[in-house]
Design an enzyme around this catalytic site. Structure first.
Site, short mmCIF file in Angstrom:
data_model
loop_
_atom_site.label_atom_id
_atom_site.label_comp_id
_atom_site.label_asym_id
_atom_site.label_seq_id
_atom_site.Cartn_x
_atom_site.Cartn_y
_atom_site.Cartn_z
N ASP A 15 -36.02 -137.40 -17.93
CA ASP A 15 -34.70 -136.79 -17.76
C ASP A 15 -34.82 -135.43 -17.09
OD1 ASP A 15 -31.84 -137.03 -18.18
OD2 ASP A 15 -32.05 -135.45 -19.69
N CYS A 22 -22.96 -139.73 -14.64
CA CYS A 22 -23.88 -138.90 -15.41
C CYS A 22 -23.11 -137.97 -16.35
CB CYS A 22 -24.78 -138.09 -14.48
SG CYS A 22 -26.07 -137.17 -15.34
N TYR A 79 -22.48 -139.88 -20.47
CA TYR A 79 -23.14 -139.05 -21.48
C TYR A 79 -22.13 -138.45 -22.44
CZ TYR A 79 -28.05 -139.19 -20.17
OH TYR A 79 -29.34 -139.59 -19.98
N TYR A 122 -24.03 -133.28 -25.77
CA TYR A 122 -23.13 -134.15 -25.02
C TYR A 122 -21.82 -134.46 -25.74
CZ TYR A 122 -27.24 -134.40 -22.18
OH TYR A 122 -28.30 -134.04 -21.39
N GLU A 134 -27.72 -145.64 -14.95
CA GLU A 134 -27.78 -144.98 -16.26
C GLU A 134 -28.34 -145.93 -17.31
OE1 GLU A 134 -27.40 -141.95 -17.11
OE2 GLU A 134 -26.40 -141.05 -15.39
#
Length: 222
Positions: A44, A135, A139, A163, A205
């Protein structure tokens, strides 16, 4: 309906698969293996370096000052804010941050970053904006869902809090607004490319989480 409503609905199956993935299910329960999460954090971090470059290219393509600021700020957050999250976990795992930043991207990480970079270089601002949205949105969606059911004393609480945070939700809403404004000015062909980019990045993802869960690397190395 707004463009983002359309693509969110189109991605319903992908979203369900993301939420059902054992990486996220076990992360919510606090039972995800530390090894898989360490693998994820390293990759990540590498992904975010590429993502920040994509956002910087978006700022360069942006049609107006508000969009320039939004993409520039998002690039900064990807490097500064989320690096702090990674540093805390890497320290607990005994992983040198410099070694993590120079690790080799996995096929899943490299493919995702290169896909977005290709869009940033070859397509319009509108398509790029649609590509970077998953993204943010996935998330935020996953973080919020896990926060509502996460186990108490969860080792992964810092990730969840990042998040599920209202500031991250606000940043997601700003990006959705930018995408909707760009879609409103786009013609049919460009909107189709926006939809395709959004859905492909949503697939990436899922692949990223799946790759981390199975700790996948290059099957053949030089």
């Amino acid at each position: 309906m707004a463009f983002t409503d359309d693509v969110w609905q189109a991605a319903a199956g992908l979203r369900a698969a993301v939420h059902a993935h054992p990486f996220n299910q076990e992360l919510a329960a606090g039972s995800l293996s530390r090894s898989a999460f360490a693998h994820y954090m390293i990759q990540d971090g590498l992904y975010l370096q590429g993502y920040a470059r994509v956002l910087a290219l978006g700022a360069a393509k942006a049609p107006a000052a508000d969009e320039i600021l939004a993409f520039s700020k998002a690039a900064e957050v990807a490097i500064v804010v989320e690096r702090a999250l990674h540093a805390g976990y890497l320290d607990q795992f005994g992983i040198d941050p410099r070694a993590a930043e120079t690790a080799t991207p996995t096929p899943a990480c490299e493919a995702y970053v290169n896909f977005m970079l290709a869009i940033a270089v070859t397509d319009s601002f509108a398509v790029l904006a649609a590509a970077v949205l998953p993204c943010f949105w996935l998330y935020q969606d996953v973080g919020t869902a896990i926060a509502a059911k996460g186990a108490p004393g969860n080792f992964y609480q810092a990730w969840i809090d990042t998040y599920a945070d209202e500031n991250f939700a606000a940043a997601t809403e700003r990006m959705k607004g930018i995408v909707n404004a760009a879609a409103a000015d786009a013609g049919p062909s460009e909107r189709e490319r926006m939809t395709a980019a959004f859905l492909r990045c949503a697939q990436h993802e899922w692949l990223f989480w799946d790759s981390a869960y199975h700790e996948r690397d290059w099957p053949i190395k030089p």
